[in-house]
Enzyme design. Structure first.
Site, PDB file in Angstrom:
ATOM      1  N   LYS A  75      19.630  -7.731  39.400  1.00 16.27           N
ATOM      2  CA  LYS A  75      18.339  -8.151  39.136  1.00 16.27           C
ATOM      3  C   LYS A  75      17.536  -7.221  38.628  1.00 16.27           C
ATOM      4  O   LYS A  75      16.777  -7.053  37.873  1.00 16.27           O
ATOM      5  CB  LYS A  75      18.029  -9.288  38.943  1.00 16.27           C
ATOM      6  CG  LYS A  75      16.977 -10.489  39.423  1.00 16.27           C
ATOM      7  CD  LYS A  75      17.409 -10.609  37.393  1.00 16.27           C
ATOM      8  CE  LYS A  75      15.777 -11.486  36.656  1.00 16.27           C
ATOM      9  NZ  LYS A  75      15.897 -12.342  37.254  1.00 16.27           N
ATOM     10  N   CYS A  80       9.268 -12.099  35.529  1.00 19.58           N
ATOM     11  CA  CYS A  80      10.130 -11.534  35.293  1.00 19.58           C
ATOM     12  C   CYS A  80      10.515  -9.835  35.011  1.00 19.58           C
ATOM     13  O   CYS A  80       9.986  -8.748  35.669  1.00 19.58           O
ATOM     14  CB  CYS A  80      11.929 -12.084  34.866  1.00 19.58           C
ATOM     15  SG  CYS A  80      12.327 -12.935  35.716  1.00 19.58           S
TER      16      CYS A  80
END
Length: 405
Positions: A209, A263
């Site tokens: 991720k 993010c």
């Protein structure tokens, strides 16, 4: 299965709704009473395409309900924020708090999944935090073959505006602390994911991720750096990129005001913090993207000084087009900086009903037709509402997102 989703934000609520629509009984947990009450009325507190319809349906079917506290369940999915502290130190306080709450209702055989974007090793820490609260249970970091609780990591990888679609269609990376943990988590995700469910270990899944978002950040930084070069050389950066992208192996992204969202604007710092000597390119990309809002602010101020007009209209406040999410938004930073510099700022943001608390008393939210009366207008976010402005005929508008390019 009975599933408890902890954190009902931009990822937690859609995840809870999808699980509820897939045959599971779901309890969503949030610390905000207003969020809990809103969801239990079949309504939503965020903007996301078709989410209102789905939440209304699953609440009416009694497949989803919201609560302030976790309840006994078969699966616990943690979707809480992971910001950073001063010096870009990862802040895992929300995960630790969630662990303490869910530990109270854990029983033998339960599965705990962390979806929050996290530094490498956080899933292992989660296991340890849970074990500190429940010494009567065996956790996978204590006994890799005979644990009572199964713990895994599965990062979300969805695009705001298409979250419901991508939660189901996208491939998922699933990594357990042990192979048994991985298999247990795979069973859950295969119950609603149409994409591939790819198995690995927890540390690799965590790194995947971070690497995905760091890769995007580096690519955006290249585009943003090109915009600085082109400004100095008096070249249209959008034309430059359009022409360069005709090369069969070149695909340069579009520059903007910076990088926002929870993010891409945050995750690379987790790698820089943990791997300071090695993550040199990642750190430089972060610095380029973090500096872009300052460049944009200086261009707006220069125009205001030339016009001798302190009034500025800013179009867009979200971190990307056509959403209401203001987290880490470059546009919010730009507006705040302009206010600090003494300018009178008005904002057009069609996706929100009121300004965030930090701006509420310092500027005003206005309609687009009112903003177009201003002499100095800055286009900060390429919302669909701004796409018919005919920028080539409107020299009042400084375009920082190449909306017509």
């Amino acid at each position: 299965m009975q599933i408890c989703v902890i954190g009902l934000g931009y990822i937690g609520l859609p995840t809870a709704a999808i699980l509820a629509s897939s045959g599971h009984k779901v309890v969503g947990v949030d610390v905000n009473q207003n969020v809990v009450d809103t969801i239990n009325q079949g309504k939503i507190h965020i903007i996301e395409s078709n989410l209102d319809i789905l939440v209304k349906k699953v609440v009416e079917e009694q497949a989803l309900k919201a609560s302030l506290k976790p309840c006994p369940s078969d699966v616990f999915i943690v979707c809480v924020p992971t910001p950073f502290k001063a010096g870009y130190e990862p802040n895992l306080d929300y995960i630790k708090a969630a662990a303490k709450e869910l530990a109270r209702v854990l029983k033998k055989g339960d599965l705990v999944i962390l979806e929050s974007t996290s530094p490498v090793g956080t899933t292992q820490k989660l296991s340890k935090w849970l074990s500190e609260e429940r010494k009567d249970l065996i956790f996978p970091h204590q006994d890799t073959k005979n644990s009572d609780i199964f713990i895994a990591y599965c990062p979300e990888r969805v695009l705001p505006g298409k979250i419901l679609e991508e939660l189901v269609e996208n491939d998922r990376i699933i990594g357990g602390i042990t192979p048994q943990c991985t298999q247990k988590a795979l069973e859950l995700y295969r119950s609603f994911v149409k994409g591939k469910c790819l198995d690995t270990n927890a540390k690799t899944a965590e790194m995947v991720k971070l690497v995905e978002n760091s890769s995007r950040d580096v690519q955006i930084a290249f585009a943003n750096e090109l915009s600085l070069l082109c400004d100095k050389a008096d070249i249209d950066v959008y034309e430059l990129i359009r022409l360069a992208n005709h090369h069969p192996r070149v695909n340069i992204l579009q520059p903007g005001c910076g990088v926002g969202g929870h993010c891409i604007a945050v995750d690379p710092w987790f790698l820089v913090y943990d791997f300071a000597s090695e993550a040199r390119l990642i750190k430089m990309a972060r610095e380029v993207n973090d500096s872009k809002p300052l460049f944009v602010t200086q261009k707006i101020i220069h125009r205001a000084e030339v016009l001798k007009n302190k009034k500025i209209a800013c179009l867009g406040l979200a971190f990307k087009p056509d959403i209401d999410d203001l987290r880490e938004s470059p546009a919010v930073f730009i507006v705040s900086l302009l206010i600090q510099k003494g300018y009178e700022v008005a904002v057009v943001e069609p996706n929100i009903k009121e300004l965030p608390q930090s701006l509420k008393e310092k500027c005003q939210l206005i309609a687009l037709n009112e903003a177009l009366k201003y002499e100095n207008i800055a286009l900060l976010v390429g919302h669909k509402e701004f796409k018919n402005l005919k920028l080539e005929d409107n020299e009042k508008i400084l375009d920082f997102c190449g909306i017509e390019k």
